[in-house]
Each structure stands twice: as structure tokens, then as C-alpha cells.
Motif scaffolding. Structure first.
Motif, PDB file in Angstrom:
ATOM      1  N   GLU A 118       0.806  -1.213   0.000  1.00 23.98           N
ATOM      2  CA  GLU A 118       0.000   0.000   0.000  1.00 23.98           C
ATOM      3  C   GLU A 118       0.841   1.266   0.000  1.00 23.98           C
ATOM      4  N   ILE A 119       2.163   1.122   0.123  1.00 18.53           N
ATOM      5  CA  ILE A 119       3.070   2.255  -0.099  1.00 18.53           C
ATOM      6  C   ILE A 119       3.741   2.009  -1.444  1.00 18.53           C
ATOM      7  N   GLU A 120       3.448   2.831  -2.404  1.00 16.25           N
ATOM      8  CA  GLU A 120       3.969   2.649  -3.758  1.00 16.25           C
ATOM      9  C   GLU A 120       4.955   3.769  -4.067  1.00 16.25           C
ATOM     10  N   VAL A 121       6.197   3.374  -4.381  1.00 17.43           N
ATOM     11  CA  VAL A 121       7.188   4.351  -4.809  1.00 17.43           C
ATOM     12  C   VAL A 121       6.979   4.564  -6.305  1.00 17.43           C
ATOM     13  N   GLN A 122       6.448   5.721  -6.648  1.00 10.64           N
ATOM     14  CA  GLN A 122       6.087   5.969  -8.043  1.00 10.64           C
ATOM     15  C   GLN A 122       7.275   6.387  -8.893  1.00 10.64           C
ATOM     16  N   SER A 123       8.212   7.133  -8.287  1.00 16.62           N
ATOM     17  CA  SER A 123       9.362   7.565  -9.104  1.00 16.62           C
ATOM     18  C   SER A 123      10.566   7.867  -8.221  1.00 16.62           C
ATOM     19  N   ILE A 124      11.718   7.585  -8.778  1.00 16.26           N
ATOM     20  CA  ILE A 124      13.006   7.958  -8.182  1.00 16.26           C
ATOM     21  C   ILE A 124      13.876   8.496  -9.295  1.00 16.26           C
ATOM     22  N   LYS A 125      14.414   9.695  -9.062  1.00 17.28           N
ATOM     23  CA  LYS A 125      15.344  10.263 -10.048  1.00 17.28           C
ATOM     24  C   LYS A 125      16.562  10.825  -9.327  1.00 17.28           C
ATOM     25  N   ASN A 136       0.607   6.828  -0.842  1.00 11.02           N
ATOM     26  CA  ASN A 136      -0.053   5.992   0.155  1.00 11.02           C
ATOM     27  C   ASN A 136      -1.384   5.523  -0.427  1.00 11.02           C
ATOM     28  N   LYS A 137      -1.431   4.252  -0.834  1.00 16.16           N
ATOM     29  CA  LYS A 137      -2.638   3.716  -1.467  1.00 16.16           C
ATOM     30  C   LYS A 137      -3.609   3.126  -0.456  1.00 16.16           C
ATOM     31  N   LYS A 155      30.381  11.606   2.907  1.00 13.10           N
ATOM     32  CA  LYS A 155      30.590  12.418   4.105  1.00 13.10           C
ATOM     33  C   LYS A 155      31.389  13.682   3.788  1.00 13.10           C
ATOM     34  N   THR A 156      32.019  13.743   2.611  1.00 13.67           N
ATOM     35  CA  THR A 156      32.727  14.955   2.213  1.00 13.67           C
ATOM     36  C   THR A 156      31.814  15.958   1.516  1.00 13.67           C
ATOM     37  N   SER A 157      30.540  15.601   1.312  1.00 16.66           N
ATOM     38  CA  SER A 157      29.621  16.528   0.642  1.00 16.66           C
ATOM     39  C   SER A 157      28.883  17.362   1.687  1.00 16.66           C
ATOM     40  N   PHE A 158      28.318  18.475   1.237  1.00 19.57           N
ATOM     41  CA  PHE A 158      27.492  19.338   2.075  1.00 19.57           C
ATOM     42  C   PHE A 158      26.065  19.311   1.552  1.00 19.57           C
ATOM     43  N   ILE A 159      25.114  18.957   2.408  1.00 16.05           N
ATOM     44  CA  ILE A 159      23.707  19.110   2.049  1.00 16.05           C
ATOM     45  C   ILE A 159      23.416  20.595   1.899  1.00 16.05           C
ATOM     46  N   THR A 160      22.714  20.957   0.835  1.00 15.28           N
ATOM     47  CA  THR A 160      22.406  22.374   0.599  1.00 15.28           C
ATOM     48  C   THR A 160      20.912  22.657   0.578  1.00 15.28           C
ATOM     49  N   ASN A 161      20.089  21.618   0.431  1.00 20.31           N
ATOM     50  CA  ASN A 161      18.647  21.873   0.409  1.00 20.31           C
ATOM     51  C   ASN A 161      17.891  20.573   0.623  1.00 20.31           C
ATOM     52  N   PHE A 162      16.754  20.670   1.284  1.00 19.94           N
ATOM     53  CA  PHE A 162      15.842  19.539   1.398  1.00 19.94           C
ATOM     54  C   PHE A 162      14.430  20.081   1.507  1.00 19.94           C
ATOM     55  N   SER A 163      13.525  19.424   0.806  1.00 27.11           N
ATOM     56  CA  SER A 163      12.122  19.829   0.897  1.00 27.11           C
ATOM     57  C   SER A 163      11.220  18.615   0.756  1.00 27.11           C
ATOM     58  N   MET A 164      10.017  18.741   1.321  1.00 29.17           N
ATOM     59  CA  MET A 164       8.975  17.725   1.184  1.00 29.17           C
ATOM     60  C   MET A 164       7.704  18.419   0.713  1.00 29.17           C
ATOM     61  N   GLU A 165       7.052  17.801  -0.249  1.00 28.99           N
ATOM     62  CA  GLU A 165       5.765  18.327  -0.714  1.00 28.99           C
ATOM     63  C   GLU A 165       4.679  17.329  -0.348  1.00 28.99           C
ATOM     64  N   ILE A 166       3.744  17.751   0.520  1.00 23.64           N
ATOM     65  CA  ILE A 166       2.668  16.882   0.998  1.00 23.64           C
ATOM     66  C   ILE A 166       1.344  17.618   0.831  1.00 23.64           C
ATOM     67  N   ASP A 205      -4.532   7.797   0.376  1.00 32.76           N
ATOM     68  CA  ASP A 205      -4.624   8.160  -1.037  1.00 32.76           C
ATOM     69  C   ASP A 205      -3.928   9.489  -1.344  1.00 32.76           C
ATOM     70  N   SER A 206      -2.857   9.767  -0.610  1.00 30.58           N
ATOM     71  CA  SER A 206      -2.086  10.992  -0.841  1.00 30.58           C
ATOM     72  C   SER A 206      -0.642  10.630  -1.140  1.00 30.58           C
ATOM     73  N   SER A 207       0.069  11.590  -1.727  1.00 26.63           N
ATOM     74  CA  SER A 207       1.466  11.353  -2.101  1.00 26.63           C
ATOM     75  C   SER A 207       2.380  12.339  -1.397  1.00 26.63           C
ATOM     76  N   VAL A 208       3.659  12.001  -1.383  1.00 30.07           N
ATOM     77  CA  VAL A 208       4.682  12.874  -0.824  1.00 30.07           C
ATOM     78  C   VAL A 208       5.849  12.883  -1.798  1.00 30.07           C
ATOM     79  N   ILE A 209       6.448  14.055  -1.989  1.00 28.85           N
ATOM     80  CA  ILE A 209       7.625  14.197  -2.840  1.00 28.85           C
ATOM     81  C   ILE A 209       8.780  14.681  -1.969  1.00 28.85           C
ATOM     82  N   PHE A 210       9.881  13.929  -1.960  1.00 28.03           N
ATOM     83  CA  PHE A 210      11.091  14.309  -1.228  1.00 28.03           C
ATOM     84  C   PHE A 210      12.132  14.791  -2.235  1.00 28.03           C
ATOM     85  N   ILE A 211      12.792  15.912  -1.921  1.00 31.50           N
ATOM     86  CA  ILE A 211      13.861  16.430  -2.785  1.00 31.50           C
ATOM     87  C   ILE A 211      15.053  16.793  -1.912  1.00 31.50           C
ATOM     88  N   LEU A 212      16.180  16.153  -2.154  1.00 29.00           N
ATOM     89  CA  LEU A 212      17.397  16.432  -1.412  1.00 29.00           C
ATOM     90  C   LEU A 212      18.485  16.872  -2.390  1.00 29.00           C
TER      91      LEU A 212
END
Length: 906
Positions: free
Chosen positions: A51-58, A78-79, A94-105, A156-163
Motif C-alpha cells: 500500500e506504499i507505492e514508490v512511483q518515481s526515483i530520479k 499511500n494507497k 561524508k565529504t559533501s554538504f547538504i544544501t537543500n531539502f524539501s517535502m511536498e505533501i 490516497d495521498s502522495s509525498v515528494i522528497f527532494i534532497l
């Protein structure tokens, strides 16, 4: 002979001597446990995983002049007909720096904000204290750190994660490497990896491969390489991801590599400019290697016993075999004192190498960790050889130090050790440090190396440790130039990053970045490079190949913005983070302040900043989590304590069923079935006798009597230790008394007495004793259990402390099911569970809730010591500490175990 004692004494003489990214999507019902040394409750949910469907990964990566900008986007649905939790987890370098993260719900976006770490922690603590859900995201593993977050998603809602994260790719062994790790854990409707590489110097070669790429998947990897651009993509369909036609399992589970290098010539280098910021790349081709004089300074203290020592010897034998004949070398091994293989450096001839390899094979462990004098002697050997040898005066001088522990600081403190070594080296020798395992003092070695133009590398305790050691040596063993200085006209540049480098190594690259005062002066941008080469000075003057980005790639603009400015900021922050650990207090403070300012300005998650993300929980409250970046020293601590909240790829302590009491006095219960340990302390007045073991069926009883310090240090409480043990075997009429002064034994009227100053073996009809002088007593009961008693000797004139004993139970499974006592009650295991750790009073020691014997106890993660291998320093054992004299863990309370005599059996 069978009814008497055989008593033997022995005389004893001692000789002292690229880039990684990972993507994991966790489904709502998944069960998981933490690091093996931190036992967790399994998280269980009743919702079906389907019931948790990963629709896309890029995964979209753009590499522009070695600077990588990666955006990882995942959409999950979420189905189910109820809300449930969806987890997003990414492993990145570990040598990289995170510069942005967002979630769309549900059409609303939640974006992370980078803040000063201390302010972020304060906000986090407020969230915890106010009852909000909060999670602390930490790092783990050799070369990776894990970013993760979980959110509730409505039916029946989706979430988009962007890192988004950024990293400067470093050239190593003649190539740059980008590794993308993907573990979606299920089939994904739209899966895609895309990488675009832009290199103005021209791409010399580019290879791609993946650990999960089968013959069927290989044709799906598309690669296009032109003179200055490369495009790589991989996008399997849903069916192509399947392990088999009818399977739901996915083939996409592993690492995807892109490796490449750029064209380069024997010249002054290449400079690229965007909006007034420049970066200068320098790695001239076809230079001969510079010979070196290297001293290997190797720790052979007790803590190196077993696999560490054998792996070190294996690696050193290989490294010696690879030395070029024009090199000179020496070997120093150190513990309580140091031993030199030969008094002077030896030329790396076949005969000398073979002799050195044979010597290395004979190295044994002994003593403590006194590294100062060994390193200082290595410095003296190098300078003496440089003054007296017929070898080239331009040879590179190098020390490679390997240790697995913290240096003993008597009579010097750690800063005094660093200062003494720095003064002796005086800037002319490069010191590299290898920190073997998580117990090594990484921070000390890091500062020591950086103060002396070197670097430190952690060697992980694993089967590939010899390869790690050899790999590090190969990185630094082939200098092409030494004392490399870059000079730019004072009136043309400002804000330069480091422009003096001790060495340029084969297969590596030097980068210098800065700002131009006037873009119109590019045509007059003269550069000078001075260095020492093989038997001659290396000097280049002239005009570097300066190119404006808009001229090189007019259709691409700046790919991901003003990348040279961000590359400059990245380099500057890294260098400032190094400076904040050395120099005067004022210099350290200034470096920290400047690094923090740049981290906040460019939105980098660095060791000085954290990213705070507010997430929805319900209508009444909001949750929050923090994305942190640990220093390597902090990462080692978290691995050593075992509370990192992410999976780890490094080895952990293997627990065997050992139960012991040592220290003041600390009881340690090692539980192999849990791969964990528990510990508690007993506080009572000196002279108290406790029953440790009582087994009515075997007739074995062990009691211990406490002693106190000679006097109490003002402002502290009285510490107690065990000073005497009484061991009784009723069936055989055995009584054994062990104190810090003597050992006496009787069996059915026959008696023997001896002292710790002897090395002795005592054989009786039903018990054997073996004494190692001033160290330990092993008690072996015939066809039964074995005990080990450790003698801790203290300086006789110490104003406060005195000698004390430690007691270790071996072969505890041979006791009957009736066994009890302060230690004995745990001999046949213990059932408990520990919740997810949370911050405690000490930031380095998290708390957790332990569920044991129908109770909930607040316990603290910490360290105790096992002294079996190293009597002086001990081996650190991570354990859950139960407070208040073990209350809640013990059957009854600790006073229930007090007895009236050392040989009392009731």
C-alpha cells in the motif's frame, strides 16, 4: 602426586618494543533494528507494504569542473485507506554538504533551513520537551552519512522528497569517481539516473559500471562522450527491474559508478572563471617521482593484540615490498618504550627489504601507548640521515604513524605532545597518521598531522584492513613535487584559498580558488609556480589557460548557478575547519567564526551548522528533525558508543559470554545473544563483602570485599574497589584467598601461599592456578569453570589510590541453572529491550528506556573497560548503564548480597 600440589616458579624477562551517494526508500510496515550494539524495539505496523507505492526515483547529477551538484527526487503514494508513515533515507558522501531539502505533501511544501548548530540543537530540545516528535539525523559508515526522515501521509495521498547536496570531487589514482548507491527495496514505476559532466580541459576517458548491472541491464546504460561533455543515463522499465518474470523483487540494489579523468599537459595548469571567481587546477603530466625517506612508526601495545597486529604486519610487509630502490626507510615499533629495527635509515635494496619484512613478521604486542618518544626519534633519524647521507638532499621526508589507542599522557598532556613533535619537525617533515579502529584518538591525530603538513585516515576494523592500510600508503607514497608555491599578482586576486602545498602526489591534483579584482585584467593574469622536483627545482611562469564559462559552454549558462563561487566557498570552509583545530585560541576562534558565516551564507550543512526541517504531524502540533554533519572524530565516537541511528557498514565488538567486575567497582554483563552489554556500579562503604557467585549444585561460591582509596580527594566521594576475593568449592574442600598482596590456597588441609611478585604455576588435584607476575591469576577448577583475576598496581606513593583487583568469569555456561549472586544471576542470559535513544544530560551519552523484568528503566549509553588484554589502559566496552546500584536489573537490591565473611556460603 595426585593428592598434593605441584608448585613451579619461572623467571621472566620482558623486551619492550570519491564520492558516494545512496538512496533508500523505506516502506511503512518495514521492521528495522539499529546498529547491533544498540538494541532497539522492532517497529511494527499493520499496514501492507504493497500500500506504499514508490512511483518515481530520479537521481540527477551535474558535475561541472569536478564540482558535483546532485538532486535526488522521490515520489511515494499511500494507497491505503488510512494514513501511514513513509520514510525517506539517503546515503551520501561524508565529504559533501547538504544544501537543500524539501517535502511536498498535499500541495504544501516544507523546506529545511540551515542554522547554527547550537541554535538548531536548542530548537530541537524545545521540540522534545514540549512533546513534539523529533528525530536527530546523524552520520555513519566509512565514507557515507545517512540522511533520513519519516512523515505521516494521509490516505490516497502522495509525498515528494527532494534532497540536494554538493561536493568537490578529488582526483585519486588518476581519476575522479562518482558513486550512486540505490536501494529502493521495491519496484519503481519510473526509475532514472542521469549524470551530465562538463570539463573545459576535455575528457580523457569515462567509464561506467554497476554492482547490480546484469547482462540484461547493461545495454540500458547509455553513455555519450564528446570532447568536453559526457552524458550518462540509466532508466530501466518496471519489468526490466524485476528479478524474474513473476517476481516483485528488484534488481536495483547496489552501486552505480562513473569514473573519468580530464586532459592535462606539462604546464602551469587550467583556470576557469565565472562572475569574478576563479578556480585553478594544477596536475602537470609526465613528472618523475621524487625519492623519499620514510620512517614507519608502528604501535605494538597490548590493544593491538590479535587481528589488528596481524593485519598491520601483513600490510607493512606488502608496503615494504613496493618501495622503489632509490627510497630510504626505517621501522620503529613502540609501546611502553620504542624499539628501532636499525639505528639508521636503510636503502630500499632487495636485501634490506627482505630483512625488514622478516623483522616485521616477528613483532609482538606488549605494554602501553607511549608514542611521543618514538615519533621524536623518527624525526631525529630523518634529520641525521639528511645531514650525513649521500642520498639526494631534495628527498621528501615522511613519517607514517599507526596507532589504535590514545597516547598515554604522562608526563606530557596531549597538547604538549603535539607541540613537542611540531617543534621537532619544524615544518620540514610530513607526518601522516593512521587511526586504527574507533578507539584511536582521532582528534589528537588529526591535529598532530595537520600541524605537520599531513593528514589522518581512519582504518576500520574489518577483514579488508590490510587493503585500507596499503591503499592509504599508495596515495601518499609517490610525491612528484614538494614545497609547491603558487604566486598570483597581488593586484589581481583576493580571498585566495591555500596556495602552498607540501607535496603533489602522483595521480592527485592541486586546486586553488579565489576572486579576481578586475575581470578586465584576465589577459594579464600571470602565474608563477615554484616547487622542488626530482634532483632539481621546478619553476613555471606564464599565463595559465584562462577561460570564461560563458565562452566555453555558451548554451549551458552556468549549469547550476555560479559554481566557481560555490566551489571557492566549499574549499574555503574545508580549510577553515582544518584551521579551527590548530593555531592560537584567537586564530581558532576567527577560523570557526568565518567558516560558520560562509556555511550560513551558502546554505551548507557543515560540522558548524544543521538543517532544521519542520514536518506535519497533525492539526495540533508539528514535528521537527535536524540534519547534522559530524566531524570524523564525532563519527568515531558515535560508532564507538554504538548509538548511531542508522545502519552501519563497519564492524562492531563481538560479544562473548563474559561477566566481570572491575574498576570502582563496575559490573559488566556481556550478552552475545543481544550483541550488547549491560553495566552497573555498586556504591557502599569500604570493607563490605558481597556475594558475587553462589551455585548450590556445583558447590562454588565467590565473594569479594571492597576497599577504599587511601584518602578522599577534596570535593569528591569515596571510591571503592575490590581488594580481596574468596573462592570456595565445597565439594572438594577448596578455599582460595586472593588479595592485592598475596594468594593463599588450601584443599583438605594442604596449603600453599605465594605472591604477585612471582610468575608461578600451581597444580592441585582439583584446581590449577597460573600467576603472571604483577598482572593476573587464572583459576581453573577441574572439569568446571575458570576465573581470571587482574591485579591493578598503583604507584606505591600515590597520595590517594591503592592497588585493587578485577574479577572475570570464563566458561560461565558450566554453572547450573541454580547459580545466583551479583554476577551469577546473569550467567544464563537476560531478556530485555531498549527503545530508541534520546539526548541525555551528557551530549556524548544518550539515554534510552530499557524494558526488563516487567519494568521500564532510564539507562545511559557509555563505556566501561575490559582489562584482560591491556592491564594499564583496558579495552573500551560500550554498554547500557543501569543507575542506582543496578536497581531494577538486580533481583532485589544490592544490599541483599552482603555477607558476613569472605568464605561465607550463605
Amino acid at each position: 602426586m595426585s593428592t598434593g600440589w605441584i608448585f613451579c616458579l619461572f623467571g621472566c624477562v620482558c623486551f619492550c618494543s570519491g564520492s558516494f551517494e545512496t538512496l533508500v526508500i523505506s516502506k511503512g510496515n518495514e521492521q528495522w533494528v539499529d546498529h547491533p550494539s544498540t538494541t532497539r524495539l522492532l517497529k511494527k505496523r499493520s499496514v501492507s507494504s504493497a500500500e506504499i507505492e514508490v512511483q518515481s526515483i530520479k537521481v540527477d547529477c551535474k558535475v561541472t569542473s569536478r564540482f558535483a551538484h546532485t538532486v535526488m527526487t522521490t515520489k511515494a503514494l499511500n494507497k491505503a485507506n488510512i494514513s501511514q508513515e513513509v520514510s525517506f533515507e539517503v546515503e551520501l558522501p561524508k565529504t559533501s554538504f547538504i544544501t537543500n531539502f524539501s517535502m511536498e505533501i498535499d500541495g504544501k511544501t516544507y523546506t529545511g533551513v540551515v542554522k547554527e548548530k547550537e541554535k538548531a540543537k536548542e530548537q530541537y530540545q524545545k521540540a522534545v520537551s514540549s512533546g513534539q516528535t523529533a528525530g536527530l539525523v546523524k552520520a555513519s559508515g566509512r565514507k557515507m552519512e545517512t540522511f533520513s526522515v519519516s512523515v505521516n501521509v494521509a490516505a490516497d495521498s502522495s509525498v515528494i522528497f527532494i534532497l540536494t547536496h554538493e561536493e568537490l570531487l578529488r582526483r585519486n589514482f588518476g581519476k575522479y569517481e562518482l558513486m550512486i548507491r540505490v536501494k529502493p527495496k521495491q519496484l519503481v514505476q519510473h526509475f532514472e539516473i542521469v549524470a551530465d559532466i562538463y570539463e573545459p580541459q576535455g575528457i580523457a576517458f569515462l567509464d561506467t559500471y554497476g554492482t547490480f548491472i546484469t547482462n540484461e541491464l547493461f545495454p540500458l546504460v547509455e553513455k555519450t562522450v564528446t570532447e568536453k561533455k559526457a552524458h550518462v543515463s540509466f532508466s530501466p522499465t518496471l519489468d526490466q527491474q524485476r528479478k524474474c518474470t513473476e517476481c516483485d523483487g528488484t534488481l536495483i540494489d547496489g552501486d552505480f559508478f562513473i569514473k573519468y579523468d580530464v586532459n592535462r599537459a606539462h604546464d602551469i595548469g587550467d583556470i576557469q572563471i565565472v562572475n569574478g571567481y576563479f578556480v585553478h587546477f594544477f596536475a602537470p603530466a609526465n613528472l618523475p617521482k621524487v625519492p623519499k625517506m620514510v620512517v614507519f612508526v608502528i604501535d605494538n601495545s597490548y590493544s593491538m593484540v590479535g587481528k589488528k597486529m596481524s593485519q598491520t604486519k601483513e600490510a607493512l610487509v606488502t608496503i615494504l615490498g613496493d618501495l622503489p630502490e632509490e627510497d630510504y626507510f626505517a621501522i620503529i615499533v613502540f609501546s611502553t618504550t620504542f624499539v628501532v629495527w636499525k639505528p639508521h635509515l636503510s636503502k630500499a635494496t632487495k636485501e634490506n627489504i627482505k630483512a625488514a619484512q622478516e623483522y616485521v613478521k616477528t613483532i609482538e604486542v606488549i605494554g602501553s601507548t607511549e608514542l611521543h618518544d618514538a615519533v621524536i626519534h623518527g624525526v631525529k633519524m630523518l634529520y641525521e640521515e639528511q645531514r650525513n647521507s649521500t642520498a639526494s638532499k631534495d628527498m621528501v621526508l615522511m613519517i607514517i604513524l599507526l596507532t589504535d589507542g590514545e597516547p598515554n599522557n604522562y608526563p606530557r598532556t596531549l597538547p604538549q605532545i603535539q607541540e613537542s613533535i611540531r617543534d621537532a619537525i619544524d615544518g620540514n617533515i610530513t607526518l601522516f597518521s593512521l587511526a586504527f579502529g574507533n578507539d584511536a584518538n582521532y582528534g589528537f591525530l588529526d591535529t598532530l598531522s595537520k600541524q605537520n603538513n599531513g593528514l589522518v585516515r581512519r582504518i576500520y576494523e574489518d577483514s579488508d584492513a590490510p587493503l585500507q592500510l596499503k591503499g592509504f600508503y599508495e596515495e601518499v607514497s609517490s610525491p612528484l613535487l614538494s614545497d609547491v608555491h603558487f604566486h598570483y599578482p597581488d593586484n589581481t586576486v583576493n580571498s585566495l584559498t591555500r596556495s602552498h602545498f607540501k607535496q603533489l602526489y602522483n595521480g592527485s591534483e592541486i586546486m586553488v580558488a579565489g576572486r579576481l579584482n578586475d575581470l578586465n585584467e584576465i589577459d594579464n593574469f600571470a602565474i608563477e609556480v615554484f616547487a622542488q622536483g626530482f634532483e632539481n627545482n621546478f619553476e613555471l611562469k606564464g599565463q595559465a589557460s584562462t577561460q570564461k564559462w560563458e565562452t566555453i559552454f555558451p548554451d549551458e549558462e552556468y549549469i547550476f548557478g555560479d559554481f566557481t563561487e560555490r566551489l571557492w566557498a566549499y574549499l574555503t570552509i574545508q580549510e577553515l575547519l582544518d584551521k579551527k583545530n590548530k593555531g592560537t585560541p584567537e586564530e581558532k576562534g576567527n577560523a570557526t567564526e568565518e567558516a560558520l558565516s560562509l556555511s550560513l551564507k551558502y546554505n551548507f550543512v557543515t560540522p558548524l551548522t544543521s538543517m532544521v526541517v519542520t514536518k506535519p504531524e497533525d492539526e495540533t502540533k508539528k514535528g521537527m528533525f535536524i540534519a547534522d554533519k559530524l566531524t570524523e572524530e564525532e563519527r568515531g565516537k558515535s560508532q564507538r558508543y554504538g548509538y548511531t541511528a542508522v545502519p552501519a557498514s563497519y564492524p562492531v565488538r563481538t560479544y562473548v559470554p563474559t561477566y566481570y567486575v572491575d574498576g570502582d567497582p563496575h559490573f559488566i554483563i556481556e550478552l552475545p545473544e543481544k550483541n550488547d552489554a549491560l553495566c552497573f556500579n555498586i556504591d557502599d562503604k569500604p570493607g563490605t563483602i558481597f556475594n558475587l557467585v553462589r551455585d548450590s549444585l556445583t558447590g562454588i561460591v565467590v565473594n569479594g570485599q571492597t576497599i577504599g582509596d587511601k584518602k578522599v580527594i577534596p570535593g569528591t566521594k569515596m571510591q571503592t574497589y575490590f581488594g580481596r576475593f574468596g573462592i570456595v568449592h565445597e565439594k572438594f574442600g577448596i578455599r582460595l584467598m586472593v588479595s592485592t598482596k598475596e594468594i593463599s590456597v588450601s584443599e583438605k588441609g594442604k596449603q600453599a601461599k605465594f605472591f604477585w611478585t612471582d610468575t608461578a604455576t600451581v597444580k592441585g588435584p582439583n584446581m590449577d592456578l597460573q600467576v603472571i607476575k604483577d598482572r593476573s591469576l587464572t583459576v581453573t577448577l577441574r572439569n568446571s569453570v575458570k576465573f581470571l583475576i587482574i591485579l591493578h598496581k598503583v604507584w606505591q606513593k600515590h597520595p590517594y589510590h591503592q592497588d585493587y583487583l578485577g574479577f572475570y568469569t570464563l566458561d560461565s555456561h558450566l554453572f547450573s541453572s541454580n547459580v545466583h549472586g551479583l554476577l551469577g544471576q546473569f550467567y544464563h542470559g537476560l531478556d530485555f529491550e531498549v527503545s530508541e535513544p534520546f539526548p541525555g544530560k551528557d551530549p556524548n551519552k544518550p539515554d534510552a528506556i530499557m524494558f526488563v523484568k516487567g519494568q521500564e528503566l532510564v539507562v545511559t549509553r557509555g563505556l566501561q573497560k575490559d582489562f584482560r588484554q591491556d592491564v594499564k589502559n583496558g579495552e573500551k566496552v560500550p554498554c547500557w548503564f543501569i543507575h542506582n546500584n543496578g536497581t531494577g536489573l538486580l533481583d532485589g537490591v544490592h544490599t541483599d548480597y552482603i555477607v558476613s565473611g569472605l568464605f561465607k556460603t550463605i
